[in-house]
Design a protein around this motif. Sequence first.
Motif, PDB file in Angstrom:
ATOM      1  N   PHE A  78       0.842  -1.199   0.000  1.00  0.00           N
ATOM      2  CA  PHE A  78       0.000   0.000   0.000  1.00  0.00           C
ATOM      3  C   PHE A  78       0.878   1.250   0.000  1.00  0.00           C
ATOM      4  O   PHE A  78       2.091   1.190   0.188  1.00  0.00           O
ATOM      5  CB  PHE A  78      -0.930   0.012   1.220  1.00  0.00           C
ATOM      6  N   SER A  80       1.643   4.843   1.929  1.00  0.00           N
ATOM      7  CA  SER A  80       1.435   5.371   3.271  1.00  0.00           C
ATOM      8  C   SER A  80       2.328   6.573   3.513  1.00  0.00           C
ATOM      9  O   SER A  80       3.241   6.864   2.733  1.00  0.00           O
ATOM     10  CB  SER A  80       1.713   4.291   4.326  1.00  0.00           C
ATOM     11  N   TYR A  88      -1.237   7.814   7.385  1.00  0.00           N
ATOM     12  CA  TYR A  88      -2.221   7.553   6.336  1.00  0.00           C
ATOM     13  C   TYR A  88      -1.859   6.293   5.562  1.00  0.00           C
ATOM     14  O   TYR A  88      -0.681   6.045   5.269  1.00  0.00           O
ATOM     15  CB  TYR A  88      -2.299   8.740   5.374  1.00  0.00           C
ATOM     16  N   VAL A  89      -2.881   5.499   5.214  1.00  0.00           N
ATOM     17  CA  VAL A  89      -2.720   4.277   4.430  1.00  0.00           C
ATOM     18  C   VAL A  89      -3.753   4.290   3.310  1.00  0.00           C
ATOM     19  O   VAL A  89      -4.946   4.534   3.574  1.00  0.00           O
ATOM     20  CB  VAL A  89      -2.912   3.014   5.299  1.00  0.00           C
ATOM     21  N   TRP A 113      -8.142   4.355  14.409  1.00  0.00           N
ATOM     22  CA  TRP A 113      -8.253   4.398  12.964  1.00  0.00           C
ATOM     23  C   TRP A 113      -9.576   5.082  12.561  1.00  0.00           C
ATOM     24  O   TRP A 113     -10.580   4.961  13.248  1.00  0.00           O
ATOM     25  CB  TRP A 113      -8.266   2.998  12.373  1.00  0.00           C
TER      26      TRP A 113
END
Length: 347
Positions: A78, A80, A88-89, A113
């Motif tokens: 991902f 990030s 942030y992801v 989250w």
Amino acid sequence: MLQREDKTVCKRPEEELKETNTPLLLPRCKLSASRHQQYAAEGAMPVLPALESGTADLGEAHWREVMGQTNPSGRYSFVSGVSEGKFYVATGQGRDKIFYNDIWVFKFRTERWEKLPGQPQPSFLSASEWNGVSQFAYSPQARYGAAGGIFPGSPHLYVSMGFSKQRYYDTVVYDVHQRSWHSEFPCYQCHPYSVTYPHARCLHSGVMVNSEELVIFGGCLTGGGVAGPCPSGDSWLFDGRSKLWTKLQDCVMPSMYAAMAMLPISTGERRVVLYGGINKTPQVLETVPTKENEIGLLNPGSGLWTRRKTLSSQDTYPSKRASVAMATGEEGVYMFGGFETEGCVII
């Protein structure tokens, strides 16, 4: 001093593999590979406790698991980044080849989250009306193996290229203040023969060198309806203000699954470290892989690369690896995890 027979790749071969005292800092955290994989599978957040600057040694810290009622789905590969006290992801691939185009934020202060919306709810729509049409609001195509990130203090998270059913050419940005996606480089009619923008790819390296400039390197350009080197050795800079790509100097060995991070700006000069990765695939007939103590160093202002050999007071280096996590620290670059390129042992 390491040498290479081919002297034609770098424009300044006399600067190849200069010795540098740039530190690659290795925190000695006791976290097994299996536990690391479990975090990825469960969507948990392994965090280090807050350390007071100048009073604590990172080697004395320990991992602890933070789980909330709401967590992102487990995923890997991902994009990030950390900015303004938040992690942030975005995007990535989960189990059963599920690809994501969502974005989540982890707030360090509250250790919670939150899933962010693809677009904010318009003021003229009620919540129920917005629920009925929000699925049609703009979001990037789901993908993994993209490059990007967020520059500290910036509200813009960049996601560039990647792969799901095809290799993507586009670059998109999420504005964390406005809570919305927008396309920076849509590339609806892009093709692999242009000299003004990079070939579609995945598993490339990338780092933000300021709030609106992204540097990418290498990756795999084959598959998903396109063909190209895998791994590749080209590097590009995207300017989010002009919306243009600029090709940078060729110098370092082609690779994919390599890691990039900015060195701390102590002298007022920006420098990017490129480390590790896979240099050889079935497509490559012959190559000279990079060594475990070798890095690429990019000056994003001039666009010039040099190859450097890092120094160690004890003449010990981390084993060469790919798919590592790297982050900028106050005195150098921290590195964690990955897998050894010889034998694919998870570290």
